[in-house]
Design a protein around this motif. Sequence first.
Motif, short mmCIF file in Angstrom:
data_model
loop_
_atom_site.label_atom_id
_atom_site.label_comp_id
_atom_site.label_asym_id
_atom_site.label_seq_id
_atom_site.Cartn_x
_atom_site.Cartn_y
_atom_site.Cartn_z
N MET A 137 3.74 17.80 15.29
CA MET A 137 5.11 17.53 14.51
C MET A 137 5.93 16.40 14.41
O MET A 137 6.45 15.65 14.01
CB MET A 137 6.36 18.95 14.70
CG MET A 137 6.01 20.33 13.93
SD MET A 137 7.41 20.85 15.05
CE MET A 137 6.49 23.14 14.70
N ALA A 138 6.24 15.73 15.52
CA ALA A 138 7.19 14.07 16.13
C ALA A 138 6.43 13.20 15.10
O ALA A 138 7.38 12.67 14.83
CB ALA A 138 7.08 14.04 17.82
N HIS A 139 4.88 13.63 14.84
CA HIS A 139 3.94 12.54 13.97
C HIS A 139 3.52 12.99 12.64
O HIS A 139 2.23 12.42 11.97
CB HIS A 139 2.69 11.99 15.20
CG HIS A 139 3.09 11.70 16.34
ND1 HIS A 139 3.19 9.73 16.85
CD2 HIS A 139 3.32 12.43 17.52
CE1 HIS A 139 3.72 9.97 17.69
NE2 HIS A 139 3.62 10.97 18.15
N ALA A 140 4.81 14.27 11.80
CA ALA A 140 4.18 14.74 11.01
C ALA A 140 3.99 13.43 9.84
O ALA A 140 3.21 13.70 9.25
CB ALA A 140 5.26 15.77 10.82
N ARG A 141 5.13 12.91 9.92
CA ARG A 141 5.54 11.52 9.06
C ARG A 141 4.35 10.72 8.90
O ARG A 141 3.73 10.69 7.83
CB ARG A 141 6.49 11.18 8.73
CG ARG A 141 6.52 10.34 7.51
CD ARG A 141 8.35 8.75 7.72
NE ARG A 141 7.84 7.93 7.03
CZ ARG A 141 7.75 6.75 7.27
NH1 ARG A 141 7.40 6.93 8.31
NH2 ARG A 141 7.70 6.68 6.02
N GLY A 142 4.07 10.40 9.50
CA GLY A 142 2.87 9.36 9.95
C GLY A 142 1.70 9.75 10.33
O GLY A 142 0.31 9.01 8.96
N ASN A 143 1.26 10.90 10.21
CA ASN A 143 0.07 11.29 9.93
C ASN A 143 -0.22 11.76 8.55
O ASN A 143 -0.86 11.49 8.41
CB ASN A 143 -0.37 13.06 10.56
CG ASN A 143 -0.20 12.92 12.18
OD1 ASN A 143 -0.61 12.16 13.18
ND2 ASN A 143 0.04 13.51 12.89
N LEU A 144 0.48 11.62 7.79
CA LEU A 144 0.50 12.00 6.61
C LEU A 144 0.98 10.70 5.30
O LEU A 144 -0.56 10.37 5.32
CB LEU A 144 1.88 12.90 5.57
CG LEU A 144 2.10 12.78 4.41
CD1 LEU A 144 0.75 13.53 3.42
CD2 LEU A 144 3.32 13.83 3.71
N ILE A 145 1.60 9.82 5.91
CA ILE A 145 0.93 8.72 5.15
C ILE A 145 0.39 8.28 5.50
O ILE A 145 0.41 6.59 4.71
CB ILE A 145 2.72 7.86 5.15
CG1 ILE A 145 3.38 7.71 6.74
CG2 ILE A 145 3.94 8.58 4.60
CD1 ILE A 145 4.36 6.27 6.20
N ASN A 146 -0.16 7.63 7.43
CA ASN A 146 -1.04 6.82 7.23
C ASN A 146 -2.53 7.39 6.80
O ASN A 146 -3.68 6.42 7.35
CB ASN A 146 -0.92 6.65 9.05
CG ASN A 146 0.33 5.84 8.66
OD1 ASN A 146 0.64 5.23 7.99
ND2 ASN A 146 0.98 5.64 10.14
N ASN A 147 -2.61 8.53 6.12
CA ASN A 147 -3.74 9.07 5.88
C ASN A 147 -4.02 8.92 5.23
O ASN A 147 -3.43 9.45 3.57
CB ASN A 147 -4.41 10.17 6.12
CG ASN A 147 -5.58 11.05 6.42
OD1 ASN A 147 -5.95 11.16 5.16
ND2 ASN A 147 -5.79 12.00 7.37
N PRO A 148 -5.11 7.87 3.94
CA PRO A 148 -5.01 7.85 2.68
C PRO A 148 -5.79 8.96 1.94
O PRO A 148 -5.72 9.40 0.60
CB PRO A 148 -6.32 6.99 2.30
CG PRO A 148 -6.72 6.73 4.21
CD PRO A 148 -5.66 7.36 4.73
N ILE A 149 -6.48 10.15 2.65
CA ILE A 149 -7.02 11.20 2.13
C ILE A 149 -5.81 11.50 2.01
O ILE A 149 -5.65 13.01 0.54
CB ILE A 149 -7.66 11.57 2.61
CG1 ILE A 149 -9.21 10.57 3.20
CG2 ILE A 149 -8.09 13.41 2.70
CD1 ILE A 149 -10.51 11.03 4.07
N TYR A 150 -4.50 11.99 2.50
CA TYR A 150 -3.73 12.93 2.47
C TYR A 150 -2.65 12.35 1.28
O TYR A 150 -2.60 13.35 1.12
CB TYR A 150 -3.29 12.99 4.08
CG TYR A 150 -3.55 14.09 4.82
CD1 TYR A 150 -4.63 14.79 5.08
CD2 TYR A 150 -3.42 14.44 5.97
CE1 TYR A 150 -5.69 14.96 6.17
CE2 TYR A 150 -3.47 14.48 7.13
CZ TYR A 150 -4.68 15.80 6.71
OH TYR A 150 -5.35 15.81 8.18
N MET A 151 -2.57 10.87 1.15
CA MET A 151 -1.73 10.60 -0.06
C MET A 151 -2.33 10.82 -1.17
O MET A 151 -1.87 11.07 -2.23
CB MET A 151 -1.55 9.18 0.82
CG MET A 151 -0.37 8.89 1.92
SD MET A 151 1.01 9.89 1.83
CE MET A 151 1.88 9.19 0.64
N ASP A 152 -3.21 10.80 -1.02
CA ASP A 152 -4.22 11.11 -2.22
C ASP A 152 -3.70 12.79 -2.75
O ASP A 152 -3.54 11.93 -4.13
CB ASP A 152 -5.54 10.93 -1.82
CG ASP A 152 -6.53 10.90 -3.63
OD1 ASP A 152 -5.85 11.14 -4.50
OD2 ASP A 152 -7.65 10.80 -3.65
#
Length: 496
Positions: A137-152
């Motif tokens: 959870m602490a890294h939930a933002r970074g795990n989203l915005i730093n992953n191009p597949i998720y951001m797509d």
Amino acid sequence: MPLLRTLTCVLALVAALALPALAAPQAPLSEATQACLDCHNDATPGIVADWRRGRMSQKTPAQALQEPEAARRVSAKKVPADLMLVAVGCAECHTGDAKAHADSFDHGGYQVHPVVTPADCARCHPQEREQYSHNLMAHARGNLINNPIYMDLALQVNGVPKVEGGKAVLTPPSALAEAESCLYCHGTEIKVEGKLTRDTGDFGEMEFPKLSGWPNRGVGRKNPDGTLGSCSACHTRHQFAIEMARSPYTCSECHKGPDVPVYKVYQVSKHGNIYYAMHKQWDMAKVPWTPGKDFTAPTCAACHVSLLSDAGGNVIAQRTHQMTDRLWVRLLGLIYAHPQPKSPETWKITNANGRTLATTLTGQPAAKFLIDAHEQKARQERMAKVCGACHAQGWVQGQFARLDQTVKDSDAMVLAATRLMMEAWQKGLAQGPPKASPFDEYVEMLWTRQWLFYANSTRFASAMMGADMGVFDNGRWDMNKTVRHLEDWIKVHQKP
């Protein structure tokens, strides 16, 4: 008149009985906190009233440290001297270490920061802060915005479509739209963009920091002091009650589905059935928490967070804010279920095809980034002890065996759908990776639903004993229907 006098007496009695609950004993206040209250009693009375109901207004850290270790709610061995003998109030949370907080500003003669962070809470709760820093959870933002597949995927969800030349074209979402959608739970980045002046009514014009990404209490929020997370995501301000953090209602804010249908599954499970029928009889504030005595069915916190002990005081499970300590398999699979990641920074995972996913499209796990069989067994044993507080060993083992089979079956159904999707890409019926998005065409959205909604629902239903969510309500029925739908779609769209 006699009836009126009787009604008046009854109302007076009710009011008198209610007063003790509202007038809880308050610990001594620091001069700075008293200064805050002098104005905020009028400016934000709801906040003040909520804080007064909380434990931090009623006990000093010195008193909290006198509690028996097992019942202690603070993990610090020593609290800073200026905090020890006063209530943890406005100033204790909003004025500490002002230089570290980019949002600090002069307010009433004090350097005040609006955004309270895990670093502030860590003065009394260092162990919880440290554990949470290793939490997904602490890294939930970074795990989203730093992953191009998720951001797509996020772009396909949040982008605003416009029709140009008979085709739908996506306009990228605004920062406000992203803050209102994915980043509401994952967390925004809060930045100081300058200063602004507001008319505060009775208190006149005042200068405040201008914040972007605010308000937000997302679990992976990036704060102005550089820390990650928001304790108030679970311990909602300003009462910060453990009762609220232990309530499934709190977790439901971000775990409701259909992509993470945990709360919906809980509602229809036997555990949820017991909670909704009986929880008013439970002691939701007790530390440690004793199954069978303080509560009679688990909430989310009982399984994942809380310090549990038996009636004799023996520890069943240690309190943890890492929250994966008792989880061996990640059911929220993209695209397949897989062992929990070793690091909470999942955006650093690279699979055999060089993509930022824990498995390949055909289900091969990125093993070096995931916990091994030994660690999986250790975590499963921790969870088994929690279950074993109320269930016999045979019951627990039987339930785990069902979950294991469900993971295998759901992964097989996802693989079937994925092979059909890959066939559509290979035949040129859809434009997929590596040159195009795998999420922006109708047939790709069908495929995405297979693992993002239906497989997740089926797995969680099995893990939490909410059977119907794994059958006809976004479950196995829909998974099989999607396979048939994809198969028929390919037949219809193939060139003769």
